[in-house]
Scaffold this motif. Structure first.
Motif, PDB file in Angstrom:
ATOM      1  N   GLY A   1       0.826  -1.201   0.000  1.00 41.11           N
ATOM      2  CA  GLY A   1       0.000   0.000   0.000  1.00 41.11           C
ATOM      3  C   GLY A   1       0.856   1.245   0.000  1.00 41.11           C
ATOM      4  N   SER A   2       1.430   1.554   1.164  1.00 46.74           N
ATOM      5  CA  SER A   2       2.329   2.711   1.277  1.00 46.74           C
ATOM      6  C   SER A   2       3.238   2.487   2.477  1.00 46.74           C
ATOM      7  CB  SER A   2       1.524   3.992   1.481  1.00 46.74           C
ATOM      8  OG  SER A   2       1.086   4.072   2.836  1.00 46.74           O
TER       9      SER A   2
ATOM     10  N   THR B   1       1.254   2.693   5.687  1.00 45.51           N
ATOM     11  CA  THR B   1       0.255   1.658   5.980  1.00 45.51           C
ATOM     12  C   THR B   1       0.773   0.818   7.145  1.00 45.51           C
ATOM     13  OG1 THR B   1      -0.331   1.582   3.640  1.00 45.51           O
ATOM     14  CG2 THR B   1      -1.078  -0.261   4.994  1.00 45.51           C
TER      15      THR B   1
ATOM     16  N   THR C   1       4.189   0.474  11.051  1.00 49.25           N
ATOM     17  CA  THR C   1       4.061   0.785   9.627  1.00 49.25           C
ATOM     18  C   THR C   1       5.168   0.037   8.874  1.00 49.25           C
ATOM     19  OG1 THR C   1       5.543   2.680   9.741  1.00 49.25           O
ATOM     20  CG2 THR C   1       3.191   3.112  10.138  1.00 49.25           C
TER      21      THR C   1
ATOM     22  N   GLU D   1      -4.645  -2.438   1.368  1.00 49.20           N
ATOM     23  CA  GLU D   1      -5.759  -1.495   1.558  1.00 49.20           C
ATOM     24  C   GLU D   1      -5.753  -0.909   2.972  1.00 49.20           C
ATOM     25  OE1 GLU D   1      -9.103  -2.781  -1.703  1.00 49.20           O
ATOM     26  OE2 GLU D   1      -9.231  -3.744   0.263  1.00 49.20           O
ATOM     27  N   GLY D   2      -5.169  -1.665   3.926  1.00 51.53           N
ATOM     28  CA  GLY D   2      -4.912  -1.110   5.253  1.00 51.53           C
ATOM     29  C   GLY D   2      -6.109  -1.028   6.187  1.00 51.53           C
ATOM     30  N   ARG D   3      -7.279  -1.497   5.764  1.00 52.14           N
ATOM     31  CA  ARG D   3      -8.472  -1.453   6.625  1.00 52.14           C
ATOM     32  C   ARG D   3      -8.596  -2.749   7.409  1.00 52.14           C
ATOM     33  NH1 ARG D   3     -11.103  -0.296   2.054  1.00 52.14           N
ATOM     34  NH2 ARG D   3     -12.178  -2.308   2.139  1.00 52.14           N
TER      35      ARG D   3
END
Length: 306
Positions: free
Chosen positions: A187-188, A191, A227, A274-276
């Motif tokens: 993702g990043s 994330t 992260t 997506e990190g959710r």
């Protein structure tokens, strides 16, 4: 469970003796208030392989009774009949058993005489992720939750642990690739991901099962929440190296998944990117609130990679 002068024995059946199942069994076997059994397929008792023999020896040493049952081939009523000899059933059988297995086990549990069921949800927060995520097997986990929530006879507990810590370092997953000296962000770099080791999940599951305050709820554990930038920094610091850093964005991962829609690793990468529902604050976890020490990613690296 009830206040009583004598100790109430909880007859617990653990389904499966893989990495997680064994970790749970080792911890439960040490609890005086637990009478522990494990359900294994007959094939797992065929001691042809050294690892199966080793597992059987350990189960014997732990004093764990073996019950035979086959999640794939036994019917729901057959499984329910096996479960009925116990108070609590804890499923440590993951997605490898195939689609439909989690629902089958939950239905068998609800048809049985057990008092409490802990489904195999040792992972992410499926409620937050919701339906229709890149990992289609997650929808079944929500079906299991719906089943449990819409009935009142059988108590339940769901233990959300995040990713297994070791999975961050699984070469095929591609996050920490030490051979390639690369850390990749899903993702990043900002994330986050929550991880817990299998050993800690075993310890915490045993504690959670014997915590009378917990009933019909989701309980969160966290060995560490960090992260991907913090992960890369940690690898650099502890291993004394400078890793290459590569970012796998959500669109790129979804494009990869579209090329091979059946690829389990690509599904997991996309959903974690997506990190959710894949990270929560460690301070809010059961272990932090009960001041139970858990293994951080830095400690895991020191123990396994140093």
């Amino acid at each position: 469970m009830h206040a009583n002068t004598s100790v109430k024995i909880d007859r617990i059946l653990v389904l499966g003796a893989g990495e997680l199942g064994l970790a749970v069994l080792r911890e439960l076997a040490q609890r005086p208030a637990a009478h522990v059994s494990v359900m294994l397929r007959a094939a797992a008792l065929d001691a042809a392989s050294a690892s199966k023999r080793q597992t059987q020896e350990e189960l014997k040493t732990l004093g764990v009774e073996v019950v035979t049952g086959d999640v794939v081939n036994d019917s729901e009523p057959q499984l329910a009949a096996i479960f009925s000899g116990f108070d609590t059933v804890v499923s440590c059988l993951g997605f490898v058993a195939g689609a439909g297995t989690q629902l089958k086990l939950a239905r068998a549990a609800l048809q049985s005489d057990i008092k409490r069921y802990v489904p195999w949800q040792f992972g992410v927060d499926y409620d937050v992720i919701g339906r229709g995520s890149p990992q289609d097997l997650f929808d079944e986990q929500l079906d299991v939750r719906d089943l449990l929530r819409h009935q009142a006879r059988v108590q339940w507990l769901i233990i959300s642990t995040g990713m297994f810590t070791s999975f961050l370092f699984e070469p095929s997953f591609g996050i920490v690739d030490l051979d390639d000296n690369t850390v990749r962000a899903l993702g990043s770099w900002q994330t986050a991901v929550t991880v817990t080791t299998a050993q800690d999940i075993g310890r915490l599951t045993a504690a959670i099962l014997f915590d009378p305050a917990l009933i019909n709820q989701v309980v969160y554990t966290a060995g560490d929440t960090l992260t991907y930038a913090e992960l890369a920094d940690t690898v650099d610091r502890i291993l004394g190296r400078t890793v290459e850093r590569s970012e796998w964005t959500v669109p790129a991962l979804k494009a990869e998944l579209a090329v091979a829609p059946g690829d389990a690793m690509r599904k997991y990468r996309a959903v974690f990117a997506e990190g959710r529902g894949v990270a929560w604050d460690k301070a809010d976890s059961y272990n932090a609130q009960r001041q139970i020490e858990t293994t951080t990613v830095a400690q895991w690296i020191e123990q396994h990679l140093y």
